[in-house]
Motif scaffolding. Structure first.
Motif: not given
Length: 372
Positions: A60-61, A94-96, A129-130, A144-145
């Motif tokens: 996880n990012t 990091g979208g989640f 940044k992601a 992709a974010f």
């Protein structure tokens, strides 16, 4: 470098068997990916993980950015060397966490401002940044974010999340420069089928090497997930791997495979293991229960994992009741092996032309009856 081949199609469903080539090896699909959020599949060494026949894992990012930081990972030689895993890795963007840490963030068109769940400091995460973090981490597949709205979101809010997700994907594509990483876009749209269809069309237009269906497992009934996947199945691009994010039960995976999904990830097997539960056939067994106290059979007589080969239910019961860490590790190992063995059996059934008979989701007892 990234090549997806379809080897067998099921004549009666959208199920298929394929292979996805990455810089760190080939991933056979359909495939379940264990989750190693912090660069570790909890409680399991890399060598033990290999023994489960895991081919690709997830990190996880957001969490690796917080600790230890992507610079340390990069300086170590990348995430593969840092965690001693020589096979393919996928990093979520990091979208989640936009969903799961909703009370700690602020969202606008530029990106998301998080309040660090550990120390309260502000963290700014944008599509650029992601991507930069994930390029430093060095995974084979990066995401992709995106904005992942909750199940309770209104149609207006889901439309805004879709627009942002698509705009952020365009920015992610422009920011991504590593040729040895495959960037996947993410389809959003909540439970609104027309928005899902529009999002799929937009994400597919970028001609990326893979795509994911996101925004599921966000509070909705599981039947809503099935409806989303069934609706999208006829429209999914054929020549790329399709990833359904956050799914890991055998019923949900079998239904998704029947609708053309290739990749899955879920924290379920290790989370259950840490709570003393084992996946056996289509059931969850609580090894704390006294019925296992004098049961000297293997956990699952049909399983060849380290746990089932070497230890009895009575011993596992003893470990769990004694709060011994080994018990949690052994159950997690079995649970991961269980799910990977299941998707391998699905692949074999597709190759043998019997998937629609042996794993068809409309046969309610078919999964429990099938020997795998």
């Amino acid at each position: 470098m990234f090549d997806f081949k379809i080897h067998v199609n099921c004549p009666n469903t959208f199920a298929r068997v394929g292979s996805f080539s990455t810089p760190h090896g080939i991933v056979r699909t359909p495939q379940f990916m264990p989750v190693g959020t912090m660069g570790t599949v909890k409680g399991i060494t890399s060598n033990q993980l290999k023994e489960t026949c895991a081919q690709m894992i997830l990190a996880n990012t957001y969490h690796l950015h917080i600790n230890p930081g992507e610079k340390i990972v990069k300086d170590s030689g990348g995430l593969h060397k840092f965690m001693n895993w020589e096979h393919p890795i996928l990093t979520d963007s990091g979208g989640f966490q936009v969903f799961s840490l909703g009370k700690l963030n602020e969202i606008n068109d530029q990106g998301v401002s998080f309040r660090n769940h550990r120390d309260g400091k502000r963290i700014e995460l944008t599509p650029e940044k992601a991507i930069a973090i994930q390029m430093n981490l060095g995974a084979d597949v990066i995401m992709a974010f995106d904005q992942c709205p909750p199940y309770s979101a209104s149609r207006d809010d889901v439309e805004i999340a879709c627009r942002r997700t698509h705009n952020w994907l365009e920015r992610a594509v422009q920011a991504h420069t590593r040729k040895d990483q495959a960037l996947f876009g993410i389809v959003q749209g909540g439970c609104f089928h027309d928005l899902r269809e529009q999002s799929l069309k937009t994400v597919s237009s970028f001609n990326l090497p893979g795509l994911a269906i996101g925004g599921v497992s966000v509070g909705e009934p599981t039947e809503e997930i099935h409806k989303i996947v069934r609706h999208l199945a006829p429209f999914l691009p054929e020549r790329v791997p399709r990833y359904l994010m956050g799914i890991g039960s055998i019923r949900e995976m079998s239904i998704a495979v029947a609708n053309g999904i290739d990749l899955f990830d879920c924290v379920l097997p290790t989370r259950l293991g840490r709570h003393g539960a084992a996946l056996v056939r289509d059931e969850r067994w609580n090894l704390r229960n006294s019925c296992f106290r004098n049961d000297f059979d293997p956990l699952d007589k049909t399983c060849t994992c380290e746990t089932c080969t070497n230890y009895t239910r009575a011993y596992l019961h003893h470990l769990i009741r004694s709060n011994e860490l080994l018990g949690l590790t052994l159950l997690s190992l079995h649970n991961i092996s269980h799910l990977i063995r299941f998707v391998r059996a699905i692949a074999t059934a597709i190759e043998d032309g019997c998937f629609s008979e042996d794993f068809a989701p409309w046969q309610k007892d078919s999964i429990a009856r099938h020997t795998w």
